[in-house]
Design an enzyme around this catalytic site. Structure first.
Site, PDB file in Angstrom:
ATOM      1  N   ASP A 287       3.781   3.898  -4.982  1.00 25.18           N
ATOM      2  CA  ASP A 287       3.259   4.488  -6.052  1.00 25.18           C
ATOM      3  C   ASP A 287       3.822   5.751  -6.858  1.00 25.18           C
ATOM      4  OD1 ASP A 287       1.359   2.673  -5.109  1.00 25.18           O
ATOM      5  OD2 ASP A 287       0.592   4.211  -3.494  1.00 25.18           O
TER       6      ASP A 287
ATOM      7  N   ASN B  71       2.592  -2.433 -11.309  1.00 25.29           N
ATOM      8  CA  ASN B  71       1.556  -2.205 -10.275  1.00 25.29           C
ATOM      9  C   ASN B  71       0.175  -1.557 -10.634  1.00 25.29           C
ATOM     10  OD1 ASN B  71       0.612  -2.485  -7.375  1.00 25.29           O
ATOM     11  ND2 ASN B  71       1.140  -0.207  -7.015  1.00 25.29           N
TER      12      ASN B  71
ATOM     13  N   GLY C  72      -7.055 -11.204  -4.416  1.00 26.18           N
ATOM     14  CA  GLY C  72      -6.716 -11.718  -5.629  1.00 26.18           C
ATOM     15  C   GLY C  72      -7.600 -11.725  -6.734  1.00 26.18           C
ATOM     16  N   SER C  73      -8.822 -10.963  -6.537  1.00 31.51           N
ATOM     17  CA  SER C  73      -9.431 -10.926  -7.992  1.00 31.51           C
ATOM     18  C   SER C  73      -8.954 -10.631  -9.189  1.00 31.51           C
ATOM     19  CB  SER C  73     -10.819 -10.443  -7.588  1.00 31.51           C
ATOM     20  OG  SER C  73     -10.530  -8.881  -7.397  1.00 31.51           O
TER      21      SER C  73
ATOM     22  N   HIS D  89      -2.885   0.735  -9.037  1.00 30.71           N
ATOM     23  CA  HIS D  89      -3.235   1.367  -7.814  1.00 30.71           C
ATOM     24  C   HIS D  89      -4.770   1.899  -8.345  1.00 30.71           C
ATOM     25  CE1 HIS D  89      -2.925   3.707  -3.980  1.00 30.71           C
ATOM     26  NE2 HIS D  89      -3.495   4.637  -4.740  1.00 30.71           N
TER      27      HIS D  89
ATOM     28  N   LEU E 147       0.753  -5.469  -0.673  1.00 30.49           N
ATOM     29  CA  LEU E 147       0.876  -4.303   0.236  1.00 30.49           C
ATOM     30  C   LEU E 147       2.267  -4.126   0.777  1.00 30.49           C
ATOM     31  CD1 LEU E 147      -2.526  -4.950   2.263  1.00 30.49           C
ATOM     32  CD2 LEU E 147      -1.993  -3.797   0.258  1.00 30.49           C
TER      33      LEU E 147
END
Ligand code: GAR
Length: 194
Positions: free
Chosen positions: A149, A106, A16-17, A108, A89
């Protein structure tokens, strides 16, 4: 009280950075706030980060996520307008995509369409970049559709990879790009006129 118009929920499965950077970025924003963190992993460090930053969190299992509208109902109850995936994930199910059409984003950790798809996440991506002998990698921020993705790309930026770089070195470079750009791209996505 802020006149908040936009309310973000962050989905994260691990450290969770990125979630922390995003929460901090919007903490004093006049119109956007992170109102909820959701995780499929009760042990995820992101839950501790959320607690420290005073953001409520929820944990859910696969059945709640994939076979019911429970998670969607939590989002609606919290008045969520935009969903942000940050190291999440699981594939997003159709009911959630339809509940937030074009409102799920999102990140990636590579230059899609390279090094994307099912099973490509976190360190695995950087190991694949290294194994392929790439001279550059980067980040892709994209809308989420029903495939891993594959949604519309909103933003990409790259960094160099040298033959001396280990997968960990590559991860460090990519993380820096993520922290610098993801919150800003989210802000522009939510409020294009800003
Ligand atoms: C980030 O590098 C993110 O881009 C990646 O997982 C990491 C999560 O780190 N996401 C994926 O690989 C998705 N396919 P964090 O939990 O410390 O933010």
């Amino acid at each position: 009280m802020k006149a908040l118009q936009y309310r973000i929920a962050i989905f994260a499965s691990g450290s969770g950075s990125n979630a922390e950077e995003i929460i901090r970025y919007f903490k004093h924003h006049s119109s956007i706030e992170v109102v909820l963190v959701l995780s499929n992993n009760a042990d995820a460090l992101v839950l501790q980060r959320a607690a420290r930053l005073n953001v409520p969190s929820c944990i859910f299992n696969k059945a709640q996520f994939r076979e019911s509208d429970e998670v969607i109902n939590w989002l609606k109850e919290a008045g969520v307008t935009h969903v942000v995936l940050a190291g999440f994930l699981w594939l997003v199910p159709n009911n959630l995509i339809h509940a937030f059409p074009n409102h799920i984003v999102n990140i990636h950790p590579a230059l899609l369409p390279k090094f994307g798809g099912k099973g490509m996440y976190g360190a695995k991506v950087h190991e694949a970049v290294k194994a392929a002998g790439e001279t550059e990698t980067g980040i892709t921020i994209h809308l989420v559709n029903e495939h891993y993705d594959e949604g519309e790309i909103l933003f990409q930026t790259s960094c160099g990879v040298t033959s001396q770089d280990s997968p960990t070195d590559i991860a460090t470079k990519v993380n820096q790009l993520e922290y610098r750009h993801y919150p800003v791209v989210i802000e522009k996505w939510i409020m294009p006129s800003k």
